[in-house]
Design a protein around this motif. Sequence first.
Motif, PDB file in Angstrom:
ATOM      1  N   CYS A  65       0.837  -1.194   0.000  1.00  0.00           N
ATOM      2  CA  CYS A  65       0.000   0.000   0.000  1.00  0.00           C
ATOM      3  C   CYS A  65       0.873   1.244   0.000  1.00  0.00           C
ATOM      4  O   CYS A  65       1.802   1.353   0.793  1.00  0.00           O
ATOM      5  CB  CYS A  65      -0.896   0.023   1.235  1.00  0.00           C
ATOM      6  N   ASN A  66       0.534   2.171  -0.864  1.00  0.00           N
ATOM      7  CA  ASN A  66       1.259   3.438  -0.936  1.00  0.00           C
ATOM      8  C   ASN A  66       0.326   4.570  -0.540  1.00  0.00           C
ATOM      9  O   ASN A  66      -0.609   4.883  -1.265  1.00  0.00           O
ATOM     10  CB  ASN A  66       1.782   3.684  -2.359  1.00  0.00           C
ATOM     11  N   LEU A  67       0.573   5.139   0.622  1.00  0.00           N
ATOM     12  CA  LEU A  67      -0.196   6.288   1.069  1.00  0.00           C
ATOM     13  C   LEU A  67       0.433   7.562   0.531  1.00  0.00           C
ATOM     14  O   LEU A  67       1.603   7.595   0.177  1.00  0.00           O
ATOM     15  CB  LEU A  67      -0.243   6.340   2.598  1.00  0.00           C
ATOM     16  N   SER A  68      -0.336   8.619   0.514  1.00  0.00           N
ATOM     17  CA  SER A  68       0.171   9.895   0.011  1.00  0.00           C
ATOM     18  C   SER A  68       1.178  10.507   0.989  1.00  0.00           C
ATOM     19  O   SER A  68       1.222  10.171   2.173  1.00  0.00           O
ATOM     20  CB  SER A  68      -0.980  10.866  -0.216  1.00  0.00           C
ATOM     21  N   PHE A  69       1.958  11.428   0.487  1.00  0.00           N
ATOM     22  CA  PHE A  69       2.961  12.139   1.272  1.00  0.00           C
ATOM     23  C   PHE A  69       2.325  12.817   2.487  1.00  0.00           C
ATOM     24  O   PHE A  69       2.822  12.715   3.601  1.00  0.00           O
ATOM     25  CB  PHE A  69       3.642  13.175   0.372  1.00  0.00           C
ATOM     26  N   ILE A  70       1.186  13.478   2.279  1.00  0.00           N
ATOM     27  CA  ILE A  70       0.552  14.214   3.383  1.00  0.00           C
ATOM     28  C   ILE A  70      -0.019  13.251   4.421  1.00  0.00           C
ATOM     29  O   ILE A  70       0.028  13.515   5.621  1.00  0.00           O
ATOM     30  CB  ILE A  70      -0.514  15.210   2.869  1.00  0.00           C
ATOM     31  N   SER A  71      -0.510  12.106   3.982  1.00  0.00           N
ATOM     32  CA  SER A  71      -1.021  11.111   4.922  1.00  0.00           C
ATOM     33  C   SER A  71       0.113  10.560   5.785  1.00  0.00           C
ATOM     34  O   SER A  71      -0.036  10.403   7.003  1.00  0.00           O
ATOM     35  CB  SER A  71      -1.695   9.975   4.153  1.00  0.00           C
ATOM     36  N   LYS A  72       1.237  10.282   5.158  1.00  0.00           N
ATOM     37  CA  LYS A  72       2.402   9.810   5.910  1.00  0.00           C
ATOM     38  C   LYS A  72       2.900  10.883   6.868  1.00  0.00           C
ATOM     39  O   LYS A  72       3.342  10.582   7.975  1.00  0.00           O
ATOM     40  CB  LYS A  72       3.520   9.405   4.953  1.00  0.00           C
ATOM     41  N   SER A  73       2.817  12.140   6.446  1.00  0.00           N
ATOM     42  CA  SER A  73       3.246  13.249   7.306  1.00  0.00           C
ATOM     43  C   SER A  73       2.357  13.354   8.536  1.00  0.00           C
ATOM     44  O   SER A  73       2.855  13.529   9.650  1.00  0.00           O
ATOM     45  CB  SER A  73       3.216  14.563   6.527  1.00  0.00           C
ATOM     46  N   LEU A  74       1.036  13.243   8.339  1.00  0.00           N
ATOM     47  CA  LEU A  74       0.101  13.274   9.469  1.00  0.00           C
ATOM     48  C   LEU A  74       0.411  12.138  10.431  1.00  0.00           C
ATOM     49  O   LEU A  74       0.464  12.337  11.652  1.00  0.00           O
ATOM     50  CB  LEU A  74      -1.346  13.183   8.986  1.00  0.00           C
ATOM     51  N   ASP A  75       0.630  10.955   9.903  1.00  0.00           N
ATOM     52  CA  ASP A  75       0.940   9.799  10.732  1.00  0.00           C
ATOM     53  C   ASP A  75       2.183  10.054  11.578  1.00  0.00           C
ATOM     54  O   ASP A  75       2.202   9.771  12.774  1.00  0.00           O
ATOM     55  CB  ASP A  75       1.134   8.572   9.839  1.00  0.00           C
ATOM     56  N   LYS A  76       3.205  10.624  10.979  1.00  0.00           N
ATOM     57  CA  LYS A  76       4.458  10.897  11.690  1.00  0.00           C
ATOM     58  C   LYS A  76       4.256  11.958  12.777  1.00  0.00           C
ATOM     59  O   LYS A  76       4.750  11.804  13.897  1.00  0.00           O
ATOM     60  CB  LYS A  76       5.528  11.359  10.695  1.00  0.00           C
ATOM     61  N   VAL A  77       3.503  13.019  12.462  1.00  0.00           N
ATOM     62  CA  VAL A  77       3.252  14.087  13.441  1.00  0.00           C
ATOM     63  C   VAL A  77       2.479  13.534  14.637  1.00  0.00           C
ATOM     64  O   VAL A  77       2.822  13.808  15.793  1.00  0.00           O
ATOM     65  CB  VAL A  77       2.491  15.269  12.793  1.00  0.00           C
ATOM     66  N   VAL A  78       1.442  12.757  14.375  1.00  0.00           N
ATOM     67  CA  VAL A  78       0.641  12.178  15.461  1.00  0.00           C
ATOM     68  C   VAL A  78       1.502  11.245  16.296  1.00  0.00           C
ATOM     69  O   VAL A  78       1.442  11.260  17.531  1.00  0.00           O
ATOM     70  CB  VAL A  78      -0.595  11.445  14.896  1.00  0.00           C
ATOM     71  N   ASP A  79       2.326  10.445  15.637  1.00  0.00           N
ATOM     72  CA  ASP A  79       3.203   9.521  16.340  1.00  0.00           C
ATOM     73  C   ASP A  79       4.140  10.263  17.293  1.00  0.00           C
ATOM     74  O   ASP A  79       4.323   9.864  18.441  1.00  0.00           O
ATOM     75  CB  ASP A  79       4.010   8.702  15.327  1.00  0.00           C
ATOM     76  N   VAL A  80       4.711  11.372  16.831  1.00  0.00           N
ATOM     77  CA  VAL A  80       5.655  12.140  17.655  1.00  0.00           C
ATOM     78  C   VAL A  80       4.930  12.913  18.756  1.00  0.00           C
ATOM     79  O   VAL A  80       5.353  12.904  19.910  1.00  0.00           O
ATOM     80  CB  VAL A  80       6.489  13.103  16.774  1.00  0.00           C
ATOM     81  N   ARG A  81       3.802  13.555  18.420  1.00  0.00           N
ATOM     82  CA  ARG A  81       3.079  14.371  19.398  1.00  0.00           C
ATOM     83  C   ARG A  81       2.478  13.564  20.535  1.00  0.00           C
ATOM     84  O   ARG A  81       2.381  14.042  21.647  1.00  0.00           O
ATOM     85  CB  ARG A  81       1.942  15.151  18.720  1.00  0.00           C
ATOM     86  N   PHE A  82       2.043  12.356  20.229  1.00  0.00           N
ATOM     87  CA  PHE A  82       1.354  11.562  21.241  1.00  0.00           C
ATOM     88  C   PHE A  82       2.204  10.437  21.792  1.00  0.00           C
ATOM     89  O   PHE A  82       1.701   9.499  22.377  1.00  0.00           O
ATOM     90  CB  PHE A  82       0.019  11.045  20.677  1.00  0.00           C
ATOM     91  N   GLU A  83       3.494  10.572  21.617  1.00  0.00           N
ATOM     92  CA  GLU A  83       4.437   9.635  22.195  1.00  0.00           C
ATOM     93  C   GLU A  83       4.440   9.837  23.708  1.00  0.00           C
ATOM     94  O   GLU A  83       4.394  10.980  24.187  1.00  0.00           O
ATOM     95  CB  GLU A  83       5.812   9.942  21.597  1.00  0.00           C
ATOM     96  N   PRO A  84       4.459   8.765  24.496  1.00  0.00           N
ATOM     97  CA  PRO A  84       4.490   8.936  25.952  1.00  0.00           C
ATOM     98  C   PRO A  84       5.627   9.846  26.382  1.00  0.00           C
ATOM     99  O   PRO A  84       6.760   9.679  25.959  1.00  0.00           O
ATOM    100  CB  PRO A  84       4.685   7.516  26.483  1.00  0.00           C
TER     101      PRO A  84
END
Length: 96
Positions: A72-91
């Motif tokens: 599966c290939n997600l769009s650049f912006i979708s991957k960016s959102l995923d990365k931001v959420v991952d970093v922001r909501f990291e314990p």
Amino acid sequence: MKPSNKAYELYSIPTWFLKECLHELLPLLADIINASIIKGVVPSFFKETHVKPILKKPGFDPEVFKNFRPMCNLSFISKSLDKVVDVRFEPGADPG
């Protein structure tokens, strides 16, 4: 950000071009991503993907369905959102 320059069929704008213009596009991308996080909703266009079946291993019989796995290939912006959420909501991460 270090996205791959691979151009997938899903993208309407090549990743290499986005990277070239990232400085100019960053405020807009940040607004879109922040709005998504604030609303708690992932826009439907973020969820679009291109699924391509690929052989699990070279030499497997391409006539046998179970020898494939989805890629599966997600769009650049979708991957960016995923990365931001991952970093922001990291314990232990600073929510700001």
